[in-house]
Scaffold this active site. Structure first.
Site, short mmCIF file in Angstrom:
data_model
loop_
_atom_site.label_atom_id
_atom_site.label_comp_id
_atom_site.label_asym_id
_atom_site.label_seq_id
_atom_site.Cartn_x
_atom_site.Cartn_y
_atom_site.Cartn_z
N TYR A 189 3.95 10.66 11.24
CA TYR A 189 4.69 9.23 10.93
C TYR A 189 3.72 8.20 12.19
O TYR A 189 3.27 7.41 11.81
CB TYR A 189 5.85 9.35 10.94
CG TYR A 189 6.61 8.26 10.50
CD1 TYR A 189 6.38 7.99 9.10
CD2 TYR A 189 7.48 7.25 11.11
CE1 TYR A 189 7.17 6.69 8.64
CE2 TYR A 189 7.95 5.93 10.85
CZ TYR A 189 8.00 5.70 9.32
OH TYR A 189 8.53 4.61 9.00
N SER A 217 5.95 0.16 12.15
CA SER A 217 7.43 0.63 12.36
C SER A 217 7.44 0.62 13.95
O SER A 217 6.64 0.50 14.86
CB SER A 217 7.19 2.25 12.10
OG SER A 217 8.19 3.04 12.66
#
Ligand code: ADP
Length: 261
Positions: free
Chosen positions: A155, A142
């Protein structure tokens, strides 16, 4: 003839977003597919969108964090197809929340799906992929695998871990199995439902985060993202950046928690 024509390719998280688009485009390019998602209904929809234009498609309703199920899925794909050429470890979940508000289980869940899911997919499919003349492992990290932001500790930890794991795997393959190309994908600002399905701990304003994602941050269509990823995989690029630019990083940082605006 397209690079993926006639190849056997597994895609995790194929029920929605970028994974669905990867599946559709791979099918168009003539790949035989093993589609994996925890959501059967979503997988059915992907398969009906692919239609009859394609080679063989297998569907596995599997949670990527389930190591045994992932190994069984890889073995079944090999038994049915006789070879496996590539895996796209794409399944993921978003979570935002301050460290103090997040429960241990929230951290564990994000790590299980986003990190262990990638490890499971890589380990399960690799023994088959390195028998291919030209194999690919494509792991989706990401923008948050490149930069950190307040409210994204879980995350960030998982996506940084995906990057570290994948970069080491790439170096290992260059030595042991150079016919296997390994790429790490860094998407940011893709128009998917990931914010809508995200878990978010208080005090984050859930609706504000979803709206920011969907109305201002997410500008890249999953279809476009999948095109970029497939091109990068074919070229064996170590890092594939998709929609990840300074504006996205700045915007994500600003909305990452209501306490930080
Ligand atoms: P994005 O494409 O941005 O990653 P989406 O939320 O649109 O986000 O798609 C993610 C896909 O991954 C969904 O189809 C979802 O069902 C799938 N997924 C999420 N967690 C798991 C899991 N543990 N195992 C398998 N598939 C999963």
């Amino acid at each position: 003839m397209s690079y993926f024509d006639g190849r056997v390719v597994a895609v995790t998280g194929a029920g929605a977003g970028v994974g669905r688009q990867l599946a559709i485009q791979l099918a168009r390019q003539g790949a035989s597919l093993s589609l994996i998602d925890r959501d059967q209904h979503a997988l059915n929809q992907t398969i009906s969108l692919i239609g009859t234009q394609s080679g063989a498609i297998r569907m596995s309703v599997v949670d990527v964090s389930d190591r045994d199920a992932m190994h069984a899925c890889a073995a079944e794909t090999f038994d049915a197809s006789g070879s496996i050429d590539a895996v796209f470890n794409n399944a993921g979940v978003l979570y935002t929340g301050d460290v103090l508000d997040a429960e241990f289980d929230d951290f564990a869940h994000v790590m299980r799906v986003n990190f262990w899911g990638v490890v499971n997919g890589s380990k399960a499919f690799l023994p088959f992929i390195f028998r291919s003349n030209e194999g690919n492992i494509v792991n989706v990290s990401s923008a948050f695998g490149l930069m950190s932001a307040p409210g994204y500790s879980a995350y960030n930890a998982a996506k940084f871990a995906v990057r570290g794991f994948t970069e080491s795997l790439r170096q290992e393959m260059l030595i042991l199995h150079p016919q296997v190309k390994v790429s790490c994908v860094f998407p940011g600002g893709i128009k998917t439902s990931i914010a809508r399905t995200a878990r978010m701990a208080a005090p984050i304003d859930r609706q504000a985060v979803i709206e920011s994602f969907e109305h201002s941050i997410a500008r890249t269509e999953p279809e476009k993202a999948a095109q970029v990823i497939l091109r990068g995989a074919k070229q064996g690029r170590p890092r594939i950046l998709v929609g990840t630019d300074a504006r996205i990083i700045d915007a994500l940082t600003r909305i990452s928690g209501s306490g930080y605006q």
